[in-house]
Design an enzyme around this catalytic site. Structure first.
Site, PDB file in Angstrom:
ATOM      1  N   ASP A  40     -17.014  -2.830   2.940  1.00 46.07           N
ATOM      2  CA  ASP A  40     -18.975  -2.251   3.448  1.00 46.07           C
ATOM      3  C   ASP A  40     -19.148  -3.687   4.752  1.00 46.07           C
ATOM      4  O   ASP A  40     -18.932  -4.925   4.162  1.00 46.07           O
ATOM      5  CB  ASP A  40     -18.825  -2.137   1.901  1.00 46.07           C
ATOM      6  CG  ASP A  40     -21.122  -1.822   2.717  1.00 46.07           C
ATOM      7  OD1 ASP A  40     -21.203  -2.194   3.475  1.00 46.07           O
ATOM      8  OD2 ASP A  40     -21.743  -2.087   1.719  1.00 46.07           O
ATOM      9  N   ASP A  44     -24.955  -1.372   1.974  1.00 48.59           N
ATOM     10  CA  ASP A  44     -25.222  -0.487   1.658  1.00 48.59           C
ATOM     11  C   ASP A  44     -24.317   0.543   0.636  1.00 48.59           C
ATOM     12  O   ASP A  44     -24.370   0.730   0.174  1.00 48.59           O
ATOM     13  CB  ASP A  44     -25.434   0.399   2.926  1.00 48.59           C
ATOM     14  CG  ASP A  44     -24.154   0.828   3.505  1.00 48.59           C
ATOM     15  OD1 ASP A  44     -23.071   1.117   3.352  1.00 48.59           O
ATOM     16  OD2 ASP A  44     -24.364   1.727   4.732  1.00 48.59           O
ATOM     17  N   ASP A  48     -17.590   0.743   6.099  1.00 47.76           N
ATOM     18  CA  ASP A  48     -17.734   1.083   7.548  1.00 47.76           C
ATOM     19  C   ASP A  48     -17.075   0.855   8.877  1.00 47.76           C
ATOM     20  O   ASP A  48     -16.440   0.434   7.902  1.00 47.76           O
ATOM     21  CB  ASP A  48     -19.478   0.593   7.663  1.00 47.76           C
ATOM     22  CG  ASP A  48     -19.295  -0.682   7.303  1.00 47.76           C
ATOM     23  OD1 ASP A  48     -18.615  -1.688   7.813  1.00 47.76           O
ATOM     24  OD2 ASP A  48     -20.913  -1.657   6.400  1.00 47.76           O
ATOM     25  N   ASP A 117      -8.861  11.921  13.048  1.00 47.32           N
ATOM     26  CA  ASP A 117      -8.900  13.363  11.753  1.00 47.32           C
ATOM     27  C   ASP A 117     -10.178  14.638  12.470  1.00 47.32           C
ATOM     28  O   ASP A 117     -11.099  14.761  12.843  1.00 47.32           O
ATOM     29  CB  ASP A 117     -10.015  13.172  10.171  1.00 47.32           C
ATOM     30  CG  ASP A 117      -8.867  14.194   9.279  1.00 47.32           C
ATOM     31  OD1 ASP A 117      -8.284  15.395   9.695  1.00 47.32           O
ATOM     32  OD2 ASP A 117      -8.913  13.041   8.175  1.00 47.32           O
ATOM     33  N   ASP A 218      -6.419  18.629  10.142  1.00 50.00           N
ATOM     34  CA  ASP A 218      -6.879  18.915   8.139  1.00 50.00           C
ATOM     35  C   ASP A 218      -7.065  20.591   8.423  1.00 50.00           C
ATOM     36  O   ASP A 218      -6.860  21.427   9.110  1.00 50.00           O
ATOM     37  CB  ASP A 218      -8.781  18.923   8.305  1.00 50.00           C
ATOM     38  CG  ASP A 218      -8.595  19.105   7.388  1.00 50.00           C
ATOM     39  OD1 ASP A 218      -8.391  18.056   6.369  1.00 50.00           O
ATOM     40  OD2 ASP A 218      -9.837  20.257   6.984  1.00 50.00           O
ATOM     41  N   GLU A 273      -1.901  18.896   8.930  1.00 49.88           N
ATOM     42  CA  GLU A 273      -1.726  19.082   7.640  1.00 49.88           C
ATOM     43  C   GLU A 273      -1.747  20.817   6.937  1.00 49.88           C
ATOM     44  O   GLU A 273      -2.788  21.979   7.564  1.00 49.88           O
ATOM     45  CB  GLU A 273      -3.290  18.572   6.494  1.00 49.88           C
ATOM     46  CG  GLU A 273      -3.365  18.757   5.446  1.00 49.88           C
ATOM     47  CD  GLU A 273      -4.572  18.394   4.758  1.00 49.88           C
ATOM     48  OE1 GLU A 273      -4.680  18.413   3.286  1.00 49.88           O
ATOM     49  OE2 GLU A 273      -5.574  19.162   5.284  1.00 49.88           O
ATOM     50  N   HIS A 345      -5.834  10.397   0.090  1.00 49.91           N
ATOM     51  CA  HIS A 345      -7.374  10.482   0.086  1.00 49.91           C
ATOM     52  C   HIS A 345      -7.889  12.152  -1.163  1.00 49.91           C
ATOM     53  O   HIS A 345      -8.874  12.002  -1.282  1.00 49.91           O
ATOM     54  CB  HIS A 345      -8.609  10.710   0.452  1.00 49.91           C
ATOM     55  CG  HIS A 345      -8.415  11.706   2.072  1.00 49.91           C
ATOM     56  ND1 HIS A 345      -6.840  12.338   3.153  1.00 49.91           N
ATOM     57  CD2 HIS A 345      -8.985  12.613   2.119  1.00 49.91           C
ATOM     58  CE1 HIS A 345      -7.346  13.059   3.066  1.00 49.91           C
ATOM     59  NE2 HIS A 345      -8.955  13.825   2.786  1.00 49.91           N
ATOM     60  N   ASP A 346      -6.671  12.932  -1.166  1.00 48.55           N
ATOM     61  CA  ASP A 346      -6.721  14.112  -2.080  1.00 48.55           C
ATOM     62  C   ASP A 346      -6.126  14.277  -3.731  1.00 48.55           C
ATOM     63  O   ASP A 346      -6.225  14.830  -4.467  1.00 48.55           O
ATOM     64  CB  ASP A 346      -6.919  15.399  -1.267  1.00 48.55           C
ATOM     65  CG  ASP A 346      -6.968  15.827  -0.149  1.00 48.55           C
ATOM     66  OD1 ASP A 346      -8.722  15.290  -0.114  1.00 48.55           O
ATOM     67  OD2 ASP A 346      -6.895  16.300   0.700  1.00 48.55           O
TER      68      ASP A 346
HETATM   69  O1  TEU Z   1      -7.934  18.887   2.293  1.00 46.78           O
HETATM   70  C1  TEU Z   1      -7.498  20.384   1.772  1.00 46.78           C
HETATM   71  C2  TEU Z   1      -6.732  21.344   0.327  1.00 46.78           C
HETATM   72  O2  TEU Z   1      -6.207  21.692   0.245  1.00 46.78           O
HETATM   73  C3  TEU Z   1      -7.673  19.939  -0.855  1.00 46.78           C
HETATM   74  O3  TEU Z   1      -8.641  20.008  -0.358  1.00 46.78           O
HETATM   75  C4  TEU Z   1      -6.498  20.216  -1.860  1.00 46.78           C
HETATM   76  O4  TEU Z   1      -8.354  20.102  -2.692  1.00 46.78           O
HETATM   77  C5  TEU Z   1      -6.146  18.986  -1.741  1.00 46.78           C
HETATM   78  O5  TEU Z   1      -5.289  18.702  -1.352  1.00 46.78           O
HETATM   79  C6  TEU Z   1      -5.274  18.780  -3.213  1.00 46.78           C
HETATM   80  O6  TEU Z   1      -4.661  20.164  -3.202  1.00 46.78           O
HETATM   81  C7  TEU Z   1      -8.963  18.523   3.464  1.00 46.78           C
HETATM   82  C8  TEU Z   1      -8.789  17.372   3.031  1.00 46.78           C
HETATM   83  O7  TEU Z   1      -7.278  16.483   3.119  1.00 46.78           O
HETATM   84  C9  TEU Z   1     -10.058  17.300   2.259  1.00 46.78           C
HETATM   85  O8  TEU Z   1     -10.230  15.718   1.973  1.00 46.78           O
HETATM   86  C10 TEU Z   1     -10.441  18.867   2.427  1.00 46.78           C
HETATM   87  O9  TEU Z   1     -11.496  18.570   1.458  1.00 46.78           O
HETATM   88  C11 TEU Z   1     -10.473  19.729   3.255  1.00 46.78           C
HETATM   89  O10 TEU Z   1      -9.128  20.068   4.157  1.00 46.78           O
HETATM   90  C12 TEU Z   1     -11.270  20.068   3.669  1.00 46.78           C
HETATM   91  O11 TEU Z   1     -11.921  19.491   4.711  1.00 46.78           O
END
Ligand code: TEU
Length: 573
Positions: A40, A44, A48, A117, A218, A273, A345-346
């Protein structure tokens, strides 16, 4: 694949498969930046673009080649940017388009590339297309989304949202149902509409003209839904309905068209993805005539699902992990190209998930680094993984920010009759996407040096010991090991292109594999156990140590005496 991006000046090798065509994106190490939590610059509490610019020398020092930037477009941020309201504007908290241009320039000046993305399965409900679509069914955008007329008390079918609950919401304004495979404020686009497709391609070309180097696409294998929207099978689909729209009827038609109209005209890399995809399908997506360069699949990240699914923690075994990843290593050898990743990130943090994050933290994190950077395919490092960042804790559900966790946990607790958060806490702390989203740990100052303000999400408690500054001054740190392994990968093309063979597939603690191409032959040995282990030499050869995560590993290959989480890479003679 993006054929004109392939450099075919590859060195002579004995193997003449398509995979040996050299390409910059095969040789690249990718680093993923989650802008919310990276750095950041203005206090805030939210990361960023200027904050990323401040850290470009950091990325350069680490040695990565490509940055994948999570969505920075204008968005109500219901799903942290995956709900886009304007594809051609930057979200105000992240900065301006001029900031973004400076970022691209700063990366290119350091010989790094940028992939954006691309979220085109859905938009935000605040996108102008949706606002118009719900207001005027006969207007220009009336057919841009998936609308079904009908009784407000009866769902059009039984499809479920990935975030829990039905995938349909009744819109009072248009008096019709619309589909959303994710949040109700993320309506799915209608890819059967040629005007929508044209608009998407135009937007993609606008970014490509700005000089970006590719896209991470995505949930791209969800975009094609069958016209008749049939019920899904609740017993066999991972998400009810998925059997109909995952790799749906027109997916190759749409992606082929996208490829031809957009990125094939530029020198790009693309990674799609995929919710679920098998190796044969991945070959179709990424082979000679496939539309993409590579895909992300999640087979290895589902091994620890329990009998109740994702919101249940099951036992994973190394044998299964080797088998699952091994299938992708060998299955995309003659056609297509793999990606390799443990985090994004998921996902929870890999060191907490696959090893242990306290006693042998350094050894475990470097063991995973060894695998990530010596398997075949393009490796992806998620911010903080290069430090061995760990999972965090949540006192209550109100500390969780992630919409996926909040919605799914509520629904699961309800469905399974779990009454208190305490009873479910271990699962949430193991699985939540928020584990990956705590602020990047730069130094030991307040909020880990991420912000001068109040961070949007608390830092992990361990930041005083586990941070960039600390690790950069310690030559034995996880960070230094990452840097060394990234260098090694750049020096030894066999690590990029070489064949793969698991030498001990049934071993429950040791992963030992060879990588070879032409004259070069390497052996990687990793002890996934937290205790010492002895094994005979797994190959009928002698070898010399190239590197190890223990600094006193013996130079000559012989019978193995491996310490907890010890990893070694040998040159074989
Ligand atoms: O992720 C797709 C997806 O299937 C994930 O949301 C899922 O919850 C995770 O992979 C566990 O299985 C993509 C993005 O990476 C995610 O951040 C978004 O929330 C999602 O699509 C919707 O755009």
């Amino acid at each position: 694949m993006a054929t004109n991006s392939t450099d075919t000046t590859g060195e002579d090798t004995e193997v003449t498969t398509e995979s040996f065509d050299r390409a910059w994106w095969k040789e690249a190490v990718v680093y993923q930046i989650y802008p919310w939590s990276f750095n950041d610059s203005d206090g805030d509490g939210v990361g960023d673009i200027q904050g990323i610019i401040e850290k470009l020398d950091y990325l350069d020092d680490l040695g990565v080649d490509v940055v994948w930037l999570n969505p920075v477009y204008e968005s109500p941020q219901i799903d942290n940017g995956y709900d886009i309201a304007d594809y051609q504007a930057i979200h105000e908290e992240f900065g301006t388009i001029e900031d973004w241009e400076a970022l691209l320039e700063g990366l290119h000046a350091r010989d790094m590339k940028l992939i954006m993305d691309l979220v085109v399965n859905h938009t935000s409900s605040a996108h102008e297309w949706f606002v118009e679509s719900r207001a005027n069914p006969d207007g220009e955008y009336g057919d841009y989304y998936i609308w079904v007329d009908g009784d407000p008390d009866e769902y059009p079918n039984n499809w479920e949202s990935f975030f829990g609950g039905p995938a349909w919401t009744y819109d009072e304004q248009r008096e019709a149902w619309y589909l959303h495979l994710f949040h109700s404020e993320q309506p799915d686009l209608n890819w059967e509409n040629p005007d929508l497709r044209e608009d998407v391609y135009e937007m993609m070309n606008w970014w490509l003209e700005k000089g970006i180097d590719g896209f991470r696409l995505d949930v791209i294998n969800l975009i094609s839904k069958p016209d008749d929207l049939p019920d899904g099978d609740p017993d066999s689909d991972l998400w009810t309905g998925g059997g109909h729209y995952i790799n749906g009827p027109n997916i190759f038609k749409h992606l082929g068209e996208m490829h031809d109209r957009t990125f094939s005209n530029y020198d790009t890399m693309t990674v799609g993805e995929m919710a679920t995809v098998d190796v044969a399908e991945a070959r179709d997506y990424t082979g000679v005539n496939g539309p993409l360069d590579m895909v992300f699949n999640f087979d290895h990240l589902r091994l620890d699902f329990g009998p109740e699914g994702r919101w249940d923690v099951g036992e994973w075994s190394l044998v299964e992990l080797k088998e699952t990843l091994g299938e992708w290593q060998t299955g995309l050898l003659s056609e297509g190209w793999p990606s390799v990743f443990f985090e994004n990130h998921d996902q929870p943090r890999s060191v907490s998930r696959f090893c242990e994050d306290d006693r042998y933290h350094r050894e475990a994190a470097t063991l995973l680094a060894t695998v990530l950077l010596t398997l075949r395919g393009t490796p992806y490092i998620y911010q903080g993984e290069e430090l061995g960042m760990t999972n965090t804790s949540f006192e209550s559900l109100s500390e969780v920010r992630d919409v996926d966790t909040i919605q799914n946990v509520r629904e699961e607790m309800d469905r399974r009759g779990i009454e208190t958060y305490e009873e479910f806490r271990d699962v949430v702390e193991y699985r939540s996407r928020d584990n990956a989203r705590t602020p990047m740990q730069w130094d030991a100052s307040e909020h880990a040096g991420f912000t001068d303000g109040e961070p949007w999400m608390p830092t992990n408690d361990n930041y005083e010991q586990l941070n960039v500054e600390e690790e950069r001054t310690d030559p034995d740190s996880v960070w230094h090991y990452y840097r060394e392994l990234i260098d090694l990968r750049h020096e030894r093309n066999v690590l990029v292109y070489g064949d793969y063979k698991d030498q001990l597939p049934d071993d429950e603690a040791v992963w030992a594999y060879t990588r070879w191409s032409g004259e070069e032959n390497l052996l990687v040995v990793c002890n996934f156990a937290a205790e010492p282990i002895q094994r005979p030499n797994p190959v009928d050869a002698t070898g010399t140590l190239i590197t190890s995560n223990y600094d006193d590993a013996p130079v000559d290959l012989g019978p193995l005496e491996l310490r907890p989480y010890e990893a070694r890479v040998y040159d074989l003679q």
